[in-house]
Design a protein around this motif. Structure first.
Motif, PDB file in Angstrom:
ATOM      1  N   LEU A  79       0.821  -1.210   0.000  1.00 22.23           N
ATOM      2  CA  LEU A  79       0.000   0.000   0.000  1.00 22.23           C
ATOM      3  C   LEU A  79       0.852   1.257   0.000  1.00 22.23           C
ATOM      4  O   LEU A  79       0.588   2.199  -0.750  1.00 22.23           O
ATOM      5  CB  LEU A  79      -0.950   0.001   1.199  1.00 22.23           C
ATOM      6  N   VAL A  80       1.897   1.286   0.829  1.00 23.06           N
ATOM      7  CA  VAL A  80       2.762   2.473   0.884  1.00 23.06           C
ATOM      8  C   VAL A  80       3.461   2.683  -0.462  1.00 23.06           C
ATOM      9  O   VAL A  80       3.517   3.807  -0.975  1.00 23.06           O
ATOM     10  CB  VAL A  80       3.789   2.344   2.034  1.00 23.06           C
ATOM     11  N   LEU A  81       3.982   1.613  -1.049  1.00 22.70           N
ATOM     12  CA  LEU A  81       4.666   1.747  -2.341  1.00 22.70           C
ATOM     13  C   LEU A  81       3.701   2.143  -3.450  1.00 22.70           C
ATOM     14  O   LEU A  81       4.044   2.957  -4.322  1.00 22.70           O
ATOM     15  CB  LEU A  81       5.394   0.455  -2.695  1.00 22.70           C
ATOM     16  N   THR A  82       2.497   1.615  -3.430  1.00 27.21           N
ATOM     17  CA  THR A  82       1.503   1.976  -4.442  1.00 27.21           C
ATOM     18  C   THR A  82       1.086   3.441  -4.313  1.00 27.21           C
ATOM     19  O   THR A  82       0.981   4.155  -5.319  1.00 27.21           O
ATOM     20  CB  THR A  82       0.273   1.065  -4.319  1.00 27.21           C
ATOM     21  N   LEU A  83       0.848   3.889  -3.079  1.00 24.03           N
ATOM     22  CA  LEU A  83       0.479   5.295  -2.878  1.00 24.03           C
ATOM     23  C   LEU A  83       1.598   6.235  -3.328  1.00 24.03           C
ATOM     24  O   LEU A  83       1.344   7.274  -3.951  1.00 24.03           O
ATOM     25  CB  LEU A  83       0.131   5.556  -1.420  1.00 24.03           C
ATOM     26  N   PHE A  84       2.847   5.885  -3.035  1.00 28.31           N
ATOM     27  CA  PHE A  84       3.959   6.725  -3.470  1.00 28.31           C
ATOM     28  C   PHE A  84       4.066   6.741  -4.984  1.00 28.31           C
ATOM     29  O   PHE A  84       4.273   7.795  -5.594  1.00 28.31           O
ATOM     30  CB  PHE A  84       5.284   6.235  -2.867  1.00 28.31           C
ATOM     31  N   LYS A  85       3.923   5.578  -5.586  1.00 29.51           N
ATOM     32  CA  LYS A  85       4.061   5.481  -7.046  1.00 29.51           C
ATOM     33  C   LYS A  85       2.952   6.256  -7.767  1.00 29.51           C
ATOM     34  O   LYS A  85       3.196   6.930  -8.754  1.00 29.51           O
ATOM     35  CB  LYS A  85       4.032   4.009  -7.445  1.00 29.51           C
ATOM     36  N   MET A  86       1.728   6.187  -7.233  1.00 31.43           N
ATOM     37  CA  MET A  86       0.624   6.913  -7.861  1.00 31.43           C
ATOM     38  C   MET A  86       0.746   8.420  -7.640  1.00 31.43           C
ATOM     39  O   MET A  86       0.354   9.206  -8.496  1.00 31.43           O
ATOM     40  CB  MET A  86      -0.718   6.439  -7.290  1.00 31.43           C
ATOM     41  N   PHE A  88       3.707  10.362  -6.673  1.00 34.44           N
ATOM     42  CA  PHE A  88       4.913  11.100  -7.010  1.00 34.44           C
ATOM     43  C   PHE A  88       5.593  10.648  -8.295  1.00 34.44           C
ATOM     44  O   PHE A  88       5.683  11.410  -9.244  1.00 34.44           O
ATOM     45  CB  PHE A  88       5.912  11.044  -5.848  1.00 34.44           C
ATOM     46  N   SER A  89       6.123   9.450  -8.339  1.00 33.87           N
ATOM     47  CA  SER A  89       6.861   9.047  -9.537  1.00 33.87           C
ATOM     48  C   SER A  89       6.783   7.537  -9.711  1.00 33.87           C
ATOM     49  O   SER A  89       6.567   6.800  -8.747  1.00 33.87           O
ATOM     50  CB  SER A  89       8.329   9.476  -9.428  1.00 33.87           C
ATOM     51  N   PRO A  90       6.989   7.066 -10.953  1.00 37.43           N
ATOM     52  CA  PRO A  90       6.920   5.620 -11.176  1.00 37.43           C
ATOM     53  C   PRO A  90       8.131   4.872 -10.614  1.00 37.43           C
ATOM     54  O   PRO A  90       8.068   3.678 -10.411  1.00 37.43           O
ATOM     55  CB  PRO A  90       6.855   5.485 -12.692  1.00 37.43           C
ATOM     56  N   THR A  91       9.241   5.572 -10.368  1.00 35.50           N
ATOM     57  CA  THR A  91      10.399   4.908  -9.770  1.00 35.50           C
ATOM     58  C   THR A  91      10.422   5.207  -8.273  1.00 35.50           C
ATOM     59  O   THR A  91      10.169   6.330  -7.850  1.00 35.50           O
ATOM     60  CB  THR A  91      11.714   5.394 -10.407  1.00 35.50           C
ATOM     61  N   VAL A  92      10.726   4.206  -7.499  1.00 36.18           N
ATOM     62  CA  VAL A  92      10.720   4.346  -6.046  1.00 36.18           C
ATOM     63  C   VAL A  92      12.162   4.426  -5.552  1.00 36.18           C
ATOM     64  O   VAL A  92      12.935   3.498  -5.756  1.00 36.18           O
ATOM     65  CB  VAL A  92      10.000   3.149  -5.393  1.00 36.18           C
ATOM     66  N   PRO A  93      12.534   5.544  -4.913  1.00 38.44           N
ATOM     67  CA  PRO A  93      13.898   5.653  -4.395  1.00 38.44           C
ATOM     68  C   PRO A  93      14.107   4.731  -3.184  1.00 38.44           C
ATOM     69  O   PRO A  93      13.141   4.309  -2.548  1.00 38.44           O
ATOM     70  CB  PRO A  93      14.028   7.125  -3.994  1.00 38.44           C
ATOM     71  N   PRO A  94      15.356   4.419  -2.862  1.00 43.09           N
ATOM     72  CA  PRO A  94      15.626   3.511  -1.738  1.00 43.09           C
ATOM     73  C   PRO A  94      15.121   4.023  -0.390  1.00 43.09           C
ATOM     74  O   PRO A  94      14.762   3.230   0.475  1.00 43.09           O
ATOM     75  CB  PRO A  94      17.155   3.400  -1.717  1.00 43.09           C
ATOM     76  N   GLU A  95      15.078   5.343  -0.213  1.00 44.86           N
ATOM     77  CA  GLU A  95      14.596   5.892   1.050  1.00 44.86           C
ATOM     78  C   GLU A  95      13.120   5.559   1.267  1.00 44.86           C
ATOM     79  O   GLU A  95      12.691   5.257   2.384  1.00 44.86           O
ATOM     80  CB  GLU A  95      14.780   7.411   1.099  1.00 44.86           C
ATOM     81  N   ASN A  98      12.802   1.871   2.128  1.00 46.76           N
ATOM     82  CA  ASN A  98      13.096   1.648   3.544  1.00 46.76           C
ATOM     83  C   ASN A  98      11.932   2.095   4.430  1.00 46.76           C
ATOM     84  O   ASN A  98      11.611   1.446   5.417  1.00 46.76           O
ATOM     85  CB  ASN A  98      14.369   2.382   3.950  1.00 46.76           C
ATOM     86  N   GLY A  99      11.302   3.194   4.072  1.00 44.45           N
ATOM     87  CA  GLY A  99      10.128   3.646   4.814  1.00 44.45           C
ATOM     88  C   GLY A  99       8.968   2.665   4.703  1.00 44.45           C
ATOM     89  O   GLY A  99       8.238   2.443   5.666  1.00 44.45           O
ATOM     90  N   ALA A 100       8.790   2.079   3.522  1.00 45.37           N
ATOM     91  CA  ALA A 100       7.732   1.086   3.344  1.00 45.37           C
ATOM     92  C   ALA A 100       8.012  -0.159   4.175  1.00 45.37           C
ATOM     93  O   ALA A 100       7.101  -0.746   4.768  1.00 45.37           O
ATOM     94  CB  ALA A 100       7.598   0.725   1.872  1.00 45.37           C
ATOM     95  N   LEU A 101       9.279  -0.566   4.236  1.00 42.47           N
ATOM     96  CA  LEU A 101       9.639  -1.709   5.069  1.00 42.47           C
ATOM     97  C   LEU A 101       9.393  -1.410   6.548  1.00 42.47           C
ATOM     98  O   LEU A 101       8.934  -2.275   7.300  1.00 42.47           O
ATOM     99  CB  LEU A 101      11.090  -2.106   4.840  1.00 42.47           C
ATOM    100  N   CYS A 102       9.683  -0.194   6.975  1.00 42.32           N
ATOM    101  CA  CYS A 102       9.395   0.199   8.360  1.00 42.32           C
ATOM    102  C   CYS A 102       7.895   0.173   8.622  1.00 42.32           C
ATOM    103  O   CYS A 102       7.455  -0.262   9.700  1.00 42.32           O
ATOM    104  CB  CYS A 102       9.956   1.586   8.647  1.00 42.32           C
ATOM    105  N   ALA A 103       7.107   0.635   7.669  1.00 47.78           N
ATOM    106  CA  ALA A 103       5.648   0.584   7.822  1.00 47.78           C
ATOM    107  C   ALA A 103       5.173  -0.853   7.940  1.00 47.78           C
ATOM    108  O   ALA A 103       4.281  -1.165   8.731  1.00 47.78           O
ATOM    109  CB  ALA A 103       4.974   1.271   6.638  1.00 47.78           C
ATOM    110  N   GLY A 104       5.775  -1.744   7.171  1.00 49.68           N
ATOM    111  CA  GLY A 104       5.419  -3.158   7.271  1.00 49.68           C
ATOM    112  C   GLY A 104       5.792  -3.754   8.609  1.00 49.68           C
ATOM    113  O   GLY A 104       5.027  -4.515   9.203  1.00 49.68           O
TER     114      GLY A 104
END
Length: 139
Positions: A79-86, A88-95, A98-104
């Motif tokens: 969910l966090v990665l999908t919300l970011f991708k929709m 901001f940008s189609p590429t997800v930076p490593p930061e 890491n935030g998505a992993l922390c949310a998980g």
């Protein structure tokens, strides 16, 4: 159980981490973090609760708790990665990854705990007049 306790536990954990990082001075940032974590956790908890209810039919409680926790963690990361991708940008930076992993990881323990607390194995009773080895047929 999942819709009330899961998001509340995540919001409490985020509150403790945000106060430790930002300090008690920045109350608006802490409130934003807690509210966002509660709202992001709510749909993930609902889906995880449905999956846990389905898994309750065939799995023992301890195995189901671990599997439910993993499913909740995966749902939060997705969910966090999908919300970011929709947004901001189609590429997800490593930061952000890491935030998505922390949310998980914030959702790992509450989902397992909700699964254990929603266990109702003691409520399953044999129908009246049924032998111990029968399944739905009279004795």
């Amino acid at each position: 159980m999942f819709l009330l306790l899961g998001p509340s536990l995540v919001a409490l954990a985020v509150l403790m981490v945000a106060v430790a990082v930002a300090g008690p001075v920045d109350d608006a940032f802490v409130a934003l973090c807690v509210t966002a974590s509660f709202l992001i956790t709510l749909p993930v908890s609902a889906i995880t609760g449905l999956v846990d209810g389905y898994l309750a039919r065939g799995l023992p409680a301890l195995l189901r708790a671990f599997l439910t926790a993993a499913i909740g963690m995966t749902g939060a990361i997705g969910l966090v990665l999908t919300l970011f991708k929709m947004t901001f940008s189609p590429t997800v930076p490593p930061e952000v990854m890491n935030g998505a992993l922390c949310a998980g990881f914030f959702l790992l323990l509450p989902m397992g705990l909700c699964s254990l607390l929603s266990n109702d194995d003691g409520d399953r009773r044999r129908p009246a007049g049924c032998a111990p080895d029968c399944v739905g047929r009279p004795a």
